[in-house]
Design a protein around this motif. Sequence first.
Motif, PDB file in Angstrom:
ATOM      1  N   PHE A  35      -2.087   2.243  -3.864  1.00  0.00           N
ATOM      2  CA  PHE A  35      -1.697   2.809  -5.153  1.00  0.00           C
ATOM      3  C   PHE A  35      -2.803   2.718  -6.198  1.00  0.00           C
ATOM      4  O   PHE A  35      -2.569   2.983  -7.373  1.00  0.00           O
ATOM      5  CB  PHE A  35      -0.445   2.093  -5.676  1.00  0.00           C
ATOM      6  N   ASN A  36      -4.007   2.338  -5.779  1.00  0.00           N
ATOM      7  CA  ASN A  36      -5.132   2.274  -6.699  1.00  0.00           C
ATOM      8  C   ASN A  36      -5.663   3.689  -6.940  1.00  0.00           C
ATOM      9  O   ASN A  36      -6.082   4.371  -6.002  1.00  0.00           O
ATOM     10  CB  ASN A  36      -6.232   1.386  -6.109  1.00  0.00           C
ATOM     11  N   PRO A  37      -5.663   4.175  -8.165  1.00  0.00           N
ATOM     12  CA  PRO A  37      -6.100   5.567  -8.408  1.00  0.00           C
ATOM     13  C   PRO A  37      -7.572   5.801  -8.098  1.00  0.00           C
ATOM     14  O   PRO A  37      -7.964   6.931  -7.799  1.00  0.00           O
ATOM     15  CB  PRO A  37      -5.812   5.773  -9.905  1.00  0.00           C
TER      16      PRO A  37
ATOM     17  N   ASN B  56      -3.815   8.773  -3.596  1.00  0.00           N
ATOM     18  CA  ASN B  56      -4.301   8.493  -2.239  1.00  0.00           C
ATOM     19  C   ASN B  56      -3.396   9.123  -1.191  1.00  0.00           C
ATOM     20  O   ASN B  56      -3.880   9.613  -0.155  1.00  0.00           O
ATOM     21  CB  ASN B  56      -4.370   6.984  -2.022  1.00  0.00           C
ATOM     22  N   PHE B  57      -2.092   9.135  -1.419  1.00  0.00           N
ATOM     23  CA  PHE B  57      -1.169   9.750  -0.465  1.00  0.00           C
ATOM     24  C   PHE B  57      -1.356  11.274  -0.444  1.00  0.00           C
ATOM     25  O   PHE B  57      -1.286  11.900   0.618  1.00  0.00           O
ATOM     26  CB  PHE B  57       0.278   9.409  -0.843  1.00  0.00           C
ATOM     27  N   THR B  58      -1.606  11.849  -1.612  1.00  0.00           N
ATOM     28  CA  THR B  58      -1.843  13.297  -1.658  1.00  0.00           C
ATOM     29  C   THR B  58      -3.129  13.674  -0.939  1.00  0.00           C
ATOM     30  O   THR B  58      -3.162  14.638  -0.151  1.00  0.00           O
ATOM     31  CB  THR B  58      -1.905  13.759  -3.124  1.00  0.00           C
ATOM     32  N   GLU B  59      -4.197  12.919  -1.184  1.00  0.00           N
ATOM     33  CA  GLU B  59      -5.459  13.196  -0.509  1.00  0.00           C
ATOM     34  C   GLU B  59      -5.372  12.954   0.990  1.00  0.00           C
ATOM     35  O   GLU B  59      -6.063  13.610   1.778  1.00  0.00           O
ATOM     36  CB  GLU B  59      -6.565  12.330  -1.111  1.00  0.00           C
TER      37      GLU B  59
ATOM     38  N   ALA C 146      -5.517   2.871   3.298  1.00  0.00           N
ATOM     39  CA  ALA C 146      -4.406   1.982   2.960  1.00  0.00           C
ATOM     40  C   ALA C 146      -3.099   2.755   2.825  1.00  0.00           C
ATOM     41  O   ALA C 146      -2.033   2.287   3.267  1.00  0.00           O
ATOM     42  CB  ALA C 146      -4.716   1.225   1.669  1.00  0.00           C
ATOM     43  N   ALA C 147      -3.151   3.935   2.252  1.00  0.00           N
ATOM     44  CA  ALA C 147      -1.950   4.762   2.137  1.00  0.00           C
ATOM     45  C   ALA C 147      -1.425   5.162   3.515  1.00  0.00           C
ATOM     46  O   ALA C 147      -0.212   5.118   3.781  1.00  0.00           O
ATOM     47  CB  ALA C 147      -2.247   6.006   1.303  1.00  0.00           C
ATOM     48  N   GLY C 148      -2.336   5.550   4.403  1.00  0.00           N
ATOM     49  CA  GLY C 148      -1.916   5.879   5.762  1.00  0.00           C
ATOM     50  C   GLY C 148      -1.363   4.675   6.505  1.00  0.00           C
ATOM     51  O   GLY C 148      -0.433   4.806   7.320  1.00  0.00           O
ATOM     52  N   THR C 149      -1.902   3.494   6.226  1.00  0.00           N
ATOM     53  CA  THR C 149      -1.401   2.285   6.869  1.00  0.00           C
ATOM     54  C   THR C 149       0.044   2.012   6.475  1.00  0.00           C
ATOM     55  O   THR C 149       0.874   1.631   7.316  1.00  0.00           O
ATOM     56  CB  THR C 149      -2.284   1.083   6.486  1.00  0.00           C
ATOM     57  N   LEU C 150       0.376   2.185   5.205  1.00  0.00           N
ATOM     58  CA  LEU C 150       1.753   1.978   4.758  1.00  0.00           C
ATOM     59  C   LEU C 150       2.706   2.962   5.431  1.00  0.00           C
ATOM     60  O   LEU C 150       3.801   2.588   5.868  1.00  0.00           O
ATOM     61  CB  LEU C 150       1.842   2.120   3.239  1.00  0.00           C
ATOM     62  N   LEU C 151       2.298   4.216   5.524  1.00  0.00           N
ATOM     63  CA  LEU C 151       3.156   5.212   6.173  1.00  0.00           C
ATOM     64  C   LEU C 151       3.274   4.954   7.666  1.00  0.00           C
ATOM     65  O   LEU C 151       4.325   5.217   8.266  1.00  0.00           O
ATOM     66  CB  LEU C 151       2.595   6.620   5.922  1.00  0.00           C
ATOM     67  N   THR C 152       2.224   4.429   8.271  1.00  0.00           N
ATOM     68  CA  THR C 152       2.264   4.136   9.700  1.00  0.00           C
ATOM     69  C   THR C 152       3.236   2.998  10.013  1.00  0.00           C
ATOM     70  O   THR C 152       3.836   2.970  11.090  1.00  0.00           O
ATOM     71  CB  THR C 152       0.854   3.760  10.186  1.00  0.00           C
ATOM     72  N   ALA C 153       3.382   2.068   9.086  1.00  0.00           N
ATOM     73  CA  ALA C 153       4.259   0.918   9.322  1.00  0.00           C
ATOM     74  C   ALA C 153       5.734   1.280   9.240  1.00  0.00           C
ATOM     75  O   ALA C 153       6.580   0.518   9.722  1.00  0.00           O
ATOM     76  CB  ALA C 153       3.950  -0.187   8.317  1.00  0.00           C
TER      77      ALA C 153
ATOM     78  N   ALA D 272      -3.769  -7.286  -7.658  1.00  0.00           N
ATOM     79  CA  ALA D 272      -2.882  -6.624  -8.617  1.00  0.00           C
ATOM     80  C   ALA D 272      -3.606  -5.409  -9.183  1.00  0.00           C
ATOM     81  O   ALA D 272      -4.730  -5.522  -9.673  1.00  0.00           O
ATOM     82  CB  ALA D 272      -2.497  -7.580  -9.739  1.00  0.00           C
ATOM     83  N   PRO D 273      -3.012  -4.220  -9.094  1.00  0.00           N
ATOM     84  CA  PRO D 273      -3.687  -3.022  -9.609  1.00  0.00           C
ATOM     85  C   PRO D 273      -4.012  -3.159 -11.095  1.00  0.00           C
ATOM     86  O   PRO D 273      -3.154  -3.497 -11.910  1.00  0.00           O
ATOM     87  CB  PRO D 273      -2.662  -1.909  -9.363  1.00  0.00           C
ATOM     88  N   THR D 274      -5.251  -2.909 -11.445  1.00  0.00           N
ATOM     89  CA  THR D 274      -5.690  -3.018 -12.837  1.00  0.00           C
ATOM     90  C   THR D 274      -5.851  -1.661 -13.509  1.00  0.00           C
ATOM     91  O   THR D 274      -6.023  -1.593 -14.719  1.00  0.00           O
ATOM     92  CB  THR D 274      -7.032  -3.778 -12.908  1.00  0.00           C
ATOM     93  N   ASN D 275      -5.798  -0.591 -12.747  1.00  0.00           N
ATOM     94  CA  ASN D 275      -5.981   0.758 -13.296  1.00  0.00           C
ATOM     95  C   ASN D 275      -4.700   1.575 -13.250  1.00  0.00           C
ATOM     96  O   ASN D 275      -4.745   2.803 -13.256  1.00  0.00           O
ATOM     97  CB  ASN D 275      -7.082   1.488 -12.524  1.00  0.00           C
ATOM     98  N   GLY D 276      -3.555   0.894 -13.164  1.00  0.00           N
ATOM     99  CA  GLY D 276      -2.304   1.616 -13.086  1.00  0.00           C
ATOM    100  C   GLY D 276      -1.956   1.996 -11.660  1.00  0.00           C
ATOM    101  O   GLY D 276      -2.709   1.732 -10.710  1.00  0.00           O
TER     102      GLY D 276
END
Length: 306
Positions: free
Chosen positions: A57-59, A78-81, A274-281, A69-73
């Motif tokens: 979720f890091n932009p 990443n999921f779209t890309e 990382a986004a693909g890893t979450l969806l893979t799990a 902890a995300p510092t940039n919101g």
Amino acid sequence: MTTDVVTDRAPAGTSAAPGRARRRRRWLTQVGWRHVVGVLAVVFSLFPIVFVVSAAFNPLGTLSSTNLAPTNGLSFANFTELFDRTAFGSWFLNSMMIALTASAASVFLSALAAYAFSRMRFRGRRVGLLSLLLIQMFPQFLAIVAIFMIFTTVSEYWPPIGFNSAGGLMLVYLGGALGVNTWLMKGFFDTLPKELDESATMDGASHAQVFFRIILPLAAPILAVAGLLSFITTINEFLIANVFLTDTGSKTLAVGMYGLLEGAERNSNFGIFAAGTLLTAIPTVLVFQFLQRYIVSGLTSGAVKG
């Protein structure tokens, strides 16, 4: 005549303090250290999960900008890309098809073999069991060179089960899973009373009817456990899939995700990875939750007899 008796008494409350200290030390030495070890184990296990979630979720989407902890919101960029720049959807479908089909076929064939070894007596039975036990001691990737040479020839004469095909990869996975699943199911089948088979045979049932109508319904726990283990192993396998699948459209999740971290793009593609890893799990977690009630009973029952 009166006599003054002098007694040395400690002030009230002074004797309780040493008792509480002893109880505290006893708790720390007998129980407290277990809590400390448990907390450390939980923190150690959660660290990579929290790091990957933060990176997903890091932009900015880079490894160097990722923190716990995300510092940039928070952002879904990443999921779209991931879907725009890669063939993640195709990788996901390939992995699910291969994992589900290979797991189902492995469980069915292993159940047939386990029933034969458990209920029937024939020449070569002991040799067959020992051979399965010996073969599964060696990792499958040790034979990767021999398998590669075999499928090089197979690809020339029958491409549908050669390289870059789901059928050929599933055949390799079946060979690696049959041994351990057969032993696991055979141990469970040995715990089922043979009187059930005998009574069904007296009523005129054949071996096939006994297997499908009596044994399989009773063996649902071990079937679920074997299927879960096969599914997790297959969907996470990388080495053999990387050798067999080279086309972009035929890659599995493990092979496709590995390509995102190759070369100099490791830093810039880490957020997408990382986004693909979450969806893979997600599929693994869903299958595990669906079959969770069978895990304890299936594993313990299958390990009682051998």
